[in-house]
Design a protein around this motif. Structure first.
Motif, PDB file in Angstrom:
ATOM      1  N   ARG A 177       2.273  54.984  67.167  1.00 18.31           N
ATOM      2  CA  ARG A 177       1.529  55.007  65.902  1.00 18.31           C
ATOM      3  C   ARG A 177       2.105  53.978  64.935  1.00 18.31           C
ATOM      4  O   ARG A 177       1.373  53.239  64.283  1.00 18.31           O
ATOM      5  N   GLU A 178       3.425  53.912  64.827  1.00 21.89           N
ATOM      6  CA  GLU A 178       4.068  52.927  63.938  1.00 21.89           C
ATOM      7  C   GLU A 178       3.762  51.505  64.375  1.00 21.89           C
ATOM      8  O   GLU A 178       3.549  50.626  63.542  1.00 21.89           O
ATOM      9  N   LYS A 179       3.719  51.262  65.671  1.00 21.44           N
ATOM     10  CA  LYS A 179       3.372  49.930  66.190  1.00 21.44           C
ATOM     11  C   LYS A 179       1.952  49.554  65.776  1.00 21.44           C
ATOM     12  O   LYS A 179       1.697  48.438  65.321  1.00 21.44           O
ATOM     13  N   ILE A 180       1.020  50.504  65.891  1.00 20.30           N
ATOM     14  CA  ILE A 180      -0.365  50.256  65.500  1.00 20.30           C
ATOM     15  C   ILE A 180      -0.449  50.000  63.995  1.00 20.30           C
ATOM     16  O   ILE A 180      -1.123  49.070  63.549  1.00 20.30           O
ATOM     17  N   ILE A 181       0.251  50.800  63.195  1.00 19.30           N
ATOM     18  CA  ILE A 181       0.218  50.635  61.738  1.00 19.30           C
ATOM     19  C   ILE A 181       0.811  49.305  61.323  1.00 19.30           C
ATOM     20  O   ILE A 181       0.250  48.599  60.472  1.00 19.30           O
ATOM     21  N   ARG A 182       1.913  48.889  61.939  1.00 18.83           N
ATOM     22  CA  ARG A 182       2.482  47.556  61.636  1.00 18.83           C
ATOM     23  C   ARG A 182       1.476  46.459  61.969  1.00 18.83           C
ATOM     24  O   ARG A 182       1.294  45.512  61.212  1.00 18.83           O
ATOM     25  N   TYR A 183       0.824  46.605  63.119  1.00 19.58           N
ATOM     26  CA  TYR A 183      -0.184  45.640  63.550  1.00 19.58           C
ATOM     27  C   TYR A 183      -1.348  45.583  62.548  1.00 19.58           C
ATOM     28  O   TYR A 183      -1.823  44.509  62.195  1.00 19.58           O
ATOM     29  N   ILE A 184      -1.786  46.751  62.068  1.00 21.30           N
ATOM     30  CA  ILE A 184      -2.882  46.817  61.098  1.00 21.30           C
ATOM     31  C   ILE A 184      -2.502  46.103  59.804  1.00 21.30           C
ATOM     32  O   ILE A 184      -3.286  45.325  59.260  1.00 21.30           O
ATOM     33  N   PHE A 185      -1.296  46.351  59.306  1.00 19.09           N
ATOM     34  CA  PHE A 185      -0.886  45.697  58.062  1.00 19.09           C
ATOM     35  C   PHE A 185      -0.753  44.187  58.248  1.00 19.09           C
ATOM     36  O   PHE A 185      -1.073  43.420  57.342  1.00 19.09           O
ATOM     37  N   GLU A 186      -0.333  43.760  59.417  1.00 21.10           N
ATOM     38  CA  GLU A 186      -0.277  42.320  59.699  1.00 21.10           C
ATOM     39  C   GLU A 186      -1.693  41.729  59.700  1.00 21.10           C
ATOM     40  O   GLU A 186      -1.924  40.653  59.144  1.00 21.10           O
ATOM     41  N   LEU A 187      -2.646  42.444  60.318  1.00 21.50           N
ATOM     42  CA  LEU A 187      -4.048  41.999  60.297  1.00 21.50           C
ATOM     43  C   LEU A 187      -4.579  41.918  58.876  1.00 21.50           C
ATOM     44  O   LEU A 187      -5.271  40.969  58.514  1.00 21.50           O
ATOM     45  N   MET A 188      -4.260  42.913  58.060  1.00 25.67           N
ATOM     46  CA  MET A 188      -4.728  42.926  56.672  1.00 25.67           C
ATOM     47  C   MET A 188      -4.162  41.745  55.892  1.00 25.67           C
ATOM     48  O   MET A 188      -4.876  41.125  55.107  1.00 25.67           O
ATOM     49  N   ARG A 189      -2.890  41.413  56.115  1.00 25.31           N
ATOM     50  CA  ARG A 189      -2.299  40.250  55.439  1.00 25.31           C
ATOM     51  C   ARG A 189      -3.017  38.973  55.855  1.00 25.31           C
ATOM     52  O   ARG A 189      -3.335  38.129  55.022  1.00 25.31           O
ATOM     53  N   LYS A 190      -3.299  38.829  57.150  1.00 24.24           N
ATOM     54  CA  LYS A 190      -3.997  37.635  57.635  1.00 24.24           C
ATOM     55  C   LYS A 190      -5.412  37.558  57.069  1.00 24.24           C
ATOM     56  O   LYS A 190      -5.864  36.495  56.660  1.00 24.24           O
ATOM     57  N   GLN A 191      -6.101  38.702  57.042  1.00 25.76           N
ATOM     58  CA  GLN A 191      -7.470  38.717  56.513  1.00 25.76           C
ATOM     59  C   GLN A 191      -7.478  38.410  55.024  1.00 25.76           C
ATOM     60  O   GLN A 191      -8.360  37.716  54.532  1.00 25.76           O
ATOM     61  N   ARG A 192      -6.508  38.911  54.314  1.00 24.44           N
ATOM     62  CA  ARG A 192      -6.424  38.659  52.863  1.00 24.44           C
ATOM     63  C   ARG A 192      -6.211  37.167  52.589  1.00 24.44           C
ATOM     64  O   ARG A 192      -6.795  36.596  51.675  1.00 24.44           O
ATOM     65  N   LYS A 193      -5.350  36.533  53.409  1.00 27.35           N
ATOM     66  CA  LYS A 193      -5.110  35.093  53.245  1.00 27.35           C
ATOM     67  C   LYS A 193      -6.391  34.292  53.467  1.00 27.35           C
ATOM     68  O   LYS A 193      -6.612  33.270  52.845  1.00 27.35           O
ATOM     69  N   ARG A 194      -7.240  34.776  54.404  1.00 23.04           N
ATOM     70  CA  ARG A 194      -8.502  34.084  54.707  1.00 23.04           C
ATOM     71  C   ARG A 194      -9.619  34.489  53.763  1.00 23.04           C
ATOM     72  O   ARG A 194     -10.729  33.994  53.885  1.00 23.04           O
ATOM     73  N   GLY A 195      -9.364  35.451  52.879  1.00 26.88           N
ATOM     74  CA  GLY A 195     -10.368  35.858  51.909  1.00 26.88           C
ATOM     75  C   GLY A 195     -11.280  36.972  52.359  1.00 26.88           C
ATOM     76  O   GLY A 195     -12.288  37.223  51.727  1.00 26.88           O
ATOM     77  N   PHE A 196     -10.947  37.667  53.479  1.00 27.12           N
ATOM     78  CA  PHE A 196     -11.765  38.784  53.931  1.00 27.12           C
ATOM     79  C   PHE A 196     -11.314  40.066  53.261  1.00 27.12           C
ATOM     80  O   PHE A 196     -10.153  40.232  52.950  1.00 27.12           O
ATOM     81  N   LYS A 197     -12.268  40.981  53.077  1.00 22.58           N
ATOM     82  CA  LYS A 197     -11.933  42.313  52.593  1.00 22.58           C
ATOM     83  C   LYS A 197     -11.752  43.239  53.772  1.00 22.58           C
ATOM     84  O   LYS A 197     -12.500  43.165  54.726  1.00 22.58           O
ATOM     85  N   CYS A 198     -10.779  44.127  53.696  1.00 24.64           N
ATOM     86  CA  CYS A 198     -10.514  45.068  54.791  1.00 24.64           C
ATOM     87  C   CYS A 198     -11.360  46.301  54.634  1.00 24.64           C
ATOM     88  O   CYS A 198     -11.713  46.716  53.605  1.00 24.64           O
TER      89      CYS A 198
END
Length: 142
Positions: free
Chosen positions: A121-142
Motif C-alpha cells: 500500500r505504501e509503495k502504491i501511495i508513493r507512486y501516486i504522489f510521484e504521479l501527482m507531482r509529475k501531472q502538476r508540473k505538466r499542468g494536469f489536475k488530479c
C-alpha cells in the motif's frame, strides 16, 4: 415563531472524502475471476498464468482502483489483479464494489484491494504522489 432563512451556495468546493487519494492513471493490467474460499492466499504468486484477461486500469489509490474491461463483472465478484508499478509486478486479490456500463459498451468497475500489505500500500501511495507531482508540473489536475 423561529424563522430560518437558507441561501443557495454561490461557490461549491470539491473535497476529497476518500480514505486514500485517487489519481487518474492509465496502465495495462490483467485479471481473472477467482473463488477466494478455494485459494490459499499465501501461495498466490505460485498460481499459473492461464486464464488472465487484459484490462485497462483507469485510476489508482491505496485502497483500490477503477478498471475498464469488455467482460461484465458482477458486484462482489473476487478477482486476482496483476499490474506493474515501477517495474514491479503486483498481484492482489480484489473485490468488485461498483460496475458501470460505458457508452462504448465496455464496463468500468470499482475495485477494492482485499489482501494488500501495508508495504505494498505504501509503495502504491508513493507512486501516486510521484504521479501527482509529475501531472502538476505538466499542468494536469488530479
Amino acid at each position: 415563531m423561529p424563522l430560518i432563512i437558507l441561501e443557495q451556495p454561490t461557490r461549491l468546493k470539491k473535497i476529497q472524502r476518500r480514505k486514500f487519494v485517487r489519481v487518474n492513471h492509465f496502465v495495462d493490467g490483467f485479471y481473472k475471476k477467482v473463488n477466494l474460499e478455494s485459494i490459499n492466499i499465501k501461495s498466490k504468486d505460485e498460481e499459473s498464468e492461464e486464464g488472465f484477461k487484459a484490462i485497462s486500469i483507469i485510476d489508482l489509490s491505496g485502497g483500490g482502483c477503477r478498471i475498464k474491461t469488455e467482460d461484465k463483472l458482477s458486484l462482489n465478484d473476487t478477482i486476482k489483479l496483476r499490474f506493474f508499478i515501477e517495474e514491479e509486478s503486483l498481484n492482489l486479490f480484489c473485490k468488485i464494489i461498483r460496475v458501470d456500463r460505458t457508452q462504448e459498451g465496455k464496463y468500468e468497475c470499482g475495485v477494492l484491494f482485499l489482501d494488500i500489505t501495508e508495504q505494498i500500500r505504501e509503495k502504491i501511495i508513493r507512486y501516486i504522489f510521484e504521479l501527482m507531482r509529475k501531472q502538476r508540473k505538466r499542468g494536469f489536475k488530479c
